[in-house]
Design a protein around this motif. Structure first.
Motif, PDB file in Angstrom:
ATOM      1  N   GLN A 250       0.833  -1.199   0.000  1.00 44.07           N
ATOM      2  CA  GLN A 250       0.000   0.000   0.000  1.00 44.07           C
ATOM      3  C   GLN A 250       0.871   1.254   0.000  1.00 44.07           C
ATOM      4  O   GLN A 250       2.054   1.209   0.304  1.00 44.07           O
ATOM      5  N   ALA A 251       0.240   2.399  -0.316  1.00 44.40           N
ATOM      6  CA  ALA A 251       0.936   3.678  -0.280  1.00 44.40           C
ATOM      7  C   ALA A 251       1.404   3.956   1.143  1.00 44.40           C
ATOM      8  O   ALA A 251       0.704   3.666   2.115  1.00 44.40           O
ATOM      9  N   MET A 252       2.610   4.528   1.263  1.00 40.50           N
ATOM     10  CA  MET A 252       3.212   4.741   2.580  1.00 40.50           C
ATOM     11  C   MET A 252       3.591   6.198   2.813  1.00 40.50           C
ATOM     12  O   MET A 252       4.401   6.493   3.684  1.00 40.50           O
ATOM     13  N   GLY A 253       3.020   7.117   2.050  1.00 39.69           N
ATOM     14  CA  GLY A 253       3.376   8.521   2.215  1.00 39.69           C
ATOM     15  C   GLY A 253       4.554   8.898   1.339  1.00 39.69           C
ATOM     16  O   GLY A 253       4.700   8.398   0.221  1.00 39.69           O
ATOM     17  N   ASP A 254       5.396   9.771   1.839  1.00 38.71           N
ATOM     18  CA  ASP A 254       6.532  10.297   1.077  1.00 38.71           C
ATOM     19  C   ASP A 254       7.600   9.206   0.905  1.00 38.71           C
ATOM     20  O   ASP A 254       8.364   8.918   1.837  1.00 38.71           O
ATOM     21  N   VAL A 255       7.663   8.639  -0.269  1.00 35.52           N
ATOM     22  CA  VAL A 255       8.599   7.543  -0.531  1.00 35.52           C
ATOM     23  C   VAL A 255      10.050   8.008  -0.389  1.00 35.52           C
ATOM     24  O   VAL A 255      10.909   7.256   0.090  1.00 35.52           O
ATOM     25  N   GLN A 256      10.345   9.238  -0.788  1.00 37.24           N
ATOM     26  CA  GLN A 256      11.720   9.741  -0.691  1.00 37.24           C
ATOM     27  C   GLN A 256      12.192   9.791   0.759  1.00 37.24           C
ATOM     28  O   GLN A 256      13.348   9.520   1.062  1.00 37.24           O
ATOM     29  N   VAL A 257      11.281  10.129   1.657  1.00 42.74           N
ATOM     30  CA  VAL A 257      11.619  10.153   3.082  1.00 42.74           C
ATOM     31  C   VAL A 257      11.959   8.740   3.564  1.00 42.74           C
ATOM     32  O   VAL A 257      12.923   8.528   4.297  1.00 42.74           O
ATOM     33  N   LEU A 258      11.173   7.769   3.119  1.00 49.42           N
ATOM     34  CA  LEU A 258      11.428   6.379   3.498  1.00 49.42           C
ATOM     35  C   LEU A 258      12.738   5.873   2.914  1.00 49.42           C
ATOM     36  O   LEU A 258      13.497   5.160   3.580  1.00 49.42           O
ATOM     37  N   GLU A 259      13.014   6.225   1.665  1.00 42.87           N
ATOM     38  CA  GLU A 259      14.253   5.774   1.031  1.00 42.87           C
ATOM     39  C   GLU A 259      15.468   6.368   1.727  1.00 42.87           C
ATOM     40  O   GLU A 259      16.514   5.705   1.846  1.00 42.87           O
ATOM     41  N   ALA A 260      15.335   7.591   2.217  1.00 44.10           N
ATOM     42  CA  ALA A 260      16.444   8.215   2.958  1.00 44.10           C
ATOM     43  C   ALA A 260      16.678   7.474   4.272  1.00 44.10           C
ATOM     44  O   ALA A 260      17.826   7.298   4.698  1.00 44.10           O
ATOM     45  N   TYR A 261      15.610   7.018   4.910  1.00 43.27           N
ATOM     46  CA  TYR A 261      15.753   6.297   6.178  1.00 43.27           C
ATOM     47  C   TYR A 261      16.305   4.893   5.953  1.00 43.27           C
ATOM     48  O   TYR A 261      17.271   4.477   6.608  1.00 43.27           O
ATOM     49  N   PHE A 262      15.686   4.147   5.041  1.00 41.83           N
ATOM     50  CA  PHE A 262      16.111   2.765   4.812  1.00 41.83           C
ATOM     51  C   PHE A 262      17.442   2.694   4.062  1.00 41.83           C
ATOM     52  O   PHE A 262      18.194   1.735   4.226  1.00 41.83           O
ATOM     53  N   GLY A 263      17.710   3.694   3.224  1.00 39.60           N
ATOM     54  CA  GLY A 263      18.948   3.690   2.450  1.00 39.60           C
ATOM     55  C   GLY A 263      18.904   2.789   1.247  1.00 39.60           C
ATOM     56  O   GLY A 263      19.938   2.293   0.785  1.00 39.60           O
ATOM     57  N   CYS A 264      17.698   2.540   0.707  1.00 37.93           N
ATOM     58  CA  CYS A 264      17.559   1.670  -0.455  1.00 37.93           C
ATOM     59  C   CYS A 264      16.275   2.031  -1.206  1.00 37.93           C
ATOM     60  O   CYS A 264      15.510   2.909  -0.786  1.00 37.93           O
ATOM     61  N   ARG A 265      16.050   1.338  -2.301  1.00 37.30           N
ATOM     62  CA  ARG A 265      14.851   1.559  -3.107  1.00 37.30           C
ATOM     63  C   ARG A 265      13.613   1.059  -2.377  1.00 37.30           C
ATOM     64  O   ARG A 265      13.628   0.016  -1.747  1.00 37.30           O
ATOM     65  N   ILE A 266      12.520   1.834  -2.479  1.00 35.39           N
ATOM     66  CA  ILE A 266      11.236   1.453  -1.900  1.00 35.39           C
ATOM     67  C   ILE A 266      10.263   1.173  -3.041  1.00 35.39           C
ATOM     68  O   ILE A 266      10.084   2.007  -3.926  1.00 35.39           O
ATOM     69  N   GLN A 267       9.655   0.008  -3.032  1.00 41.95           N
ATOM     70  CA  GLN A 267       8.662  -0.337  -4.044  1.00 41.95           C
ATOM     71  C   GLN A 267       7.265  -0.303  -3.424  1.00 41.95           C
ATOM     72  O   GLN A 267       7.017  -0.902  -2.384  1.00 41.95           O
ATOM     73  N   ILE A 268       6.360   0.413  -4.064  1.00 40.42           N
ATOM     74  CA  ILE A 268       4.972   0.490  -3.628  1.00 40.42           C
ATOM     75  C   ILE A 268       4.107  -0.317  -4.588  1.00 40.42           C
ATOM     76  O   ILE A 268       4.343  -0.322  -5.789  1.00 40.42           O
ATOM     77  N   GLY A 269       3.090  -1.000  -4.070  1.00 36.39           N
ATOM     78  CA  GLY A 269       2.209  -1.795  -4.917  1.00 36.39           C
ATOM     79  C   GLY A 269       2.701  -3.209  -5.127  1.00 36.39           C
ATOM     80  O   GLY A 269       2.282  -3.877  -6.082  1.00 36.39           O
ATOM     81  N   ALA A 270       3.583  -3.683  -4.241  1.00 34.54           N
ATOM     82  CA  ALA A 270       4.095  -5.055  -4.348  1.00 34.54           C
ATOM     83  C   ALA A 270       3.004  -6.042  -3.915  1.00 34.54           C
ATOM     84  O   ALA A 270       1.973  -5.662  -3.365  1.00 34.54           O
ATOM     85  N   ASN A 271       3.256  -7.322  -4.147  1.00 34.85           N
ATOM     86  CA  ASN A 271       2.270  -8.346  -3.779  1.00 34.85           C
ATOM     87  C   ASN A 271       2.412  -8.790  -2.333  1.00 34.85           C
ATOM     88  O   ASN A 271       1.620  -9.590  -1.831  1.00 34.85           O
ATOM     89  N   CYS A 272       3.433  -8.271  -1.641  1.00 32.72           N
ATOM     90  CA  CYS A 272       3.681  -8.659  -0.248  1.00 32.72           C
ATOM     91  C   CYS A 272       4.513  -7.574   0.416  1.00 32.72           C
ATOM     92  O   CYS A 272       5.311  -6.903  -0.246  1.00 32.72           O
ATOM     93  N   ASN A 273       4.312  -7.379   1.708  1.00 31.40           N
ATOM     94  CA  ASN A 273       5.158  -6.464   2.468  1.00 31.40           C
ATOM     95  C   ASN A 273       6.410  -7.224   2.890  1.00 31.40           C
ATOM     96  O   ASN A 273       6.320  -8.202   3.633  1.00 31.40           O
ATOM     97  N   ARG A 274       7.570  -6.774   2.418  1.00 29.71           N
ATOM     98  CA  ARG A 274       8.794  -7.527   2.705  1.00 29.71           C
ATOM     99  C   ARG A 274      10.011  -6.624   2.801  1.00 29.71           C
ATOM    100  O   ARG A 274      10.094  -5.570   2.167  1.00 29.71           O
ATOM    101  N   LEU A 275      10.949  -7.076   3.626  1.00 26.50           N
ATOM    102  CA  LEU A 275      12.237  -6.424   3.813  1.00 26.50           C
ATOM    103  C   LEU A 275      13.299  -7.408   3.352  1.00 26.50           C
ATOM    104  O   LEU A 275      13.356  -8.536   3.840  1.00 26.50           O
ATOM    105  N   LYS A 276      14.134  -6.985   2.405  1.00 29.17           N
ATOM    106  CA  LYS A 276      15.179  -7.868   1.892  1.00 29.17           C
ATOM    107  C   LYS A 276      16.540  -7.357   2.368  1.00 29.17           C
ATOM    108  O   LYS A 276      16.976  -6.261   2.019  1.00 29.17           O
ATOM    109  N   LEU A 277      17.207  -8.181   3.189  1.00 27.12           N
ATOM    110  CA  LEU A 277      18.484  -7.810   3.786  1.00 27.12           C
ATOM    111  C   LEU A 277      19.655  -8.489   3.085  1.00 27.12           C
ATOM    112  O   LEU A 277      19.469  -9.485   2.372  1.00 27.12           O
ATOM    113  N   HIS A 278      20.863  -7.967   3.325  1.00 29.19           N
ATOM    114  CA  HIS A 278      22.083  -8.651   2.905  1.00 29.19           C
ATOM    115  C   HIS A 278      22.301  -9.805   3.883  1.00 29.19           C
ATOM    116  O   HIS A 278      22.436  -9.580   5.099  1.00 29.19           O
TER     117      HIS A 278
END
Length: 355
Positions: free
Chosen positions: A165-193
């Motif tokens: 789902q939409a999560m607000g300001d994607v750029q703000v989230l990308e700055a926090y997570f430090g990676c690309r944020i995808q909206i509209g995916a089929n699942c909520n997931r975090l992919k780590l190294h």
């Protein structure tokens, strides 16, 4: 949605909101709940989700709310189940403890998959039919990363983050997570190294873990004994089907028991793992086929069949008919007009499976 499940509210939850400038009573009023709920030790699932939705409604942007809560929530306010993860040996140990002890505090559930260079954590829901509020989804995934950052003392960044789902300001989230944020995916997931999971925690405390672990494990075991093991196995199997066949060892591990113990518990309830796996596949096949936006090839994949012909053979055993005929009979031709060509082409490709 079921509302009878009770969810513990961490003692520092309301304090954390107040520190962010969000008054507890404003949240409760917005959620249309009695003010006395602020002092309640636990709430129903419906009340819990209403509180998070109210918090979301009171802030300007979900993305900013996620980051403010993550950055402002002090470790001292963590409940015992989270403290057991913060003081784990390393990041892998912390995540496994989080997935295990999350069962003590629904409605969220975590699934951890280590494969190749990736560690993927998928968020699912217990006892609710619809996805939880976007803010709660974002908080949950952000906390998993924050746990690694605080525990290791390193500025870890994931490979990617996906939200349905939409999560607000994607750029703000990308700055926090430090990676690309995808909206509209089929699942909520975090992919780590995956290599980050081996990083030791500076906050490791073996003495504290020796105190917390037995207590938490006992609480979890008591909770599991009070539930139907059949229902729990079906639920875990259901969310593990896509693209593969979950085995009893995997399910048993997620339940924190050996496969022999799981087999015995299922036998006591008059069933077995293979029967439940077949039952779940059958139920999910009917559910997915009732959705005309999914073609039959996708349905086969979603219930764990890589070979579509095998799916056709299994479905004929269950229903005495092919998936295409079953769908036509139960949905009618009107709802399938825009999918007719896709279905025809697929049926032609796998016609040997229809015989």
């Amino acid at each position: 949605m079921t509302s009878h499940s009770r969810i513990k509210i961490p003692a520092g939850f309301w304090t954390g909101l107040n520190q962010l400038g969000i008054a507890s009573h404003d949240v409760v009023r917005k959620a249309r709940l009695p003010l006395t709920i602020i002092t309640e030790p636990d709430v129903t699932t419906a009340q819990y989700l209403a509180i998070w939705q109210a918090y979301s409604d009171l802030i300007d942007d979900n993305a900013k709310g996620i980051i403010e809560l993550m950055s402002g929530f002090e470790t001292a306010h963590y409940p015992p189940s989270v403290l057991a993860t913060y003081h784990a040996r390393d990041y892998r140990d912390a995540l496994k403890r989080m997935a295990r002890y999350k069962q003590l505090c629904p409605p969220e559930s975590l699934r951890i998959i280590e494969e190749g260079e990736n560690c993927t954590i998928e968020l699912d829901w217990l006892d609710i039919d619809q996805p939880g509020p976007p803010l709660l989804v974002g908080i949950t995934l952000a906390f998993l990363l924050e746990l690694g950052r605080r525990g290791t003392g390193k500025p870890l960044t994931p490979r990617s983050v996906e939200f349905t789902q939409a999560m607000g300001d994607v750029q703000v989230l990308e700055a926090y997570f430090g990676c690309r944020i995808q909206i509209g995916a089929n699942c909520n997931r975090l992919k780590l190294h995956r290599e980050d999971l081996d990083l030791p925690f500076a906050s490791y405390n073996s003495e504290l873990l020796e105190i917390l672990t037995p207590v938490l494990d006992q609480s979890l075991n008591e909770q599991q004994r009070s539930r139907s093991i059949t229902g729990m196995v079906k639920w875990i199997t259901k969310r593990s089907l896509t693209g593969g066949r979950p085995d009893i060892q995997t399910v048993a591990s997620e339940l924190g028991m050996s496969d022999r113990t799981l087999q015995r518990r299922l036998s006591e309830e008059g069933t077995n793992f293979n029967h439940l796996l077949t039952q779940v596949r059958h139920e999910q096949a009917r559910e997915y086929l009732a959705d005309p936006s999914l073609d039959i090839k996708e349905v086969a994949f979603l219930i764990g069949y890589e070979d579509q012909n095998s799916f056709y053979r299994a479905f004929r055993l269950w229903e005495g008919d092919t998936p295409s005929n079953w769908r036509n009979e139960h949905l009618g031709t009107h709802s399938l007009n825009r999918h007719y060509l896709k279905e025809y082409n697929f049926s032609h490709e796998v016609k040997t499976g229809e015989k």
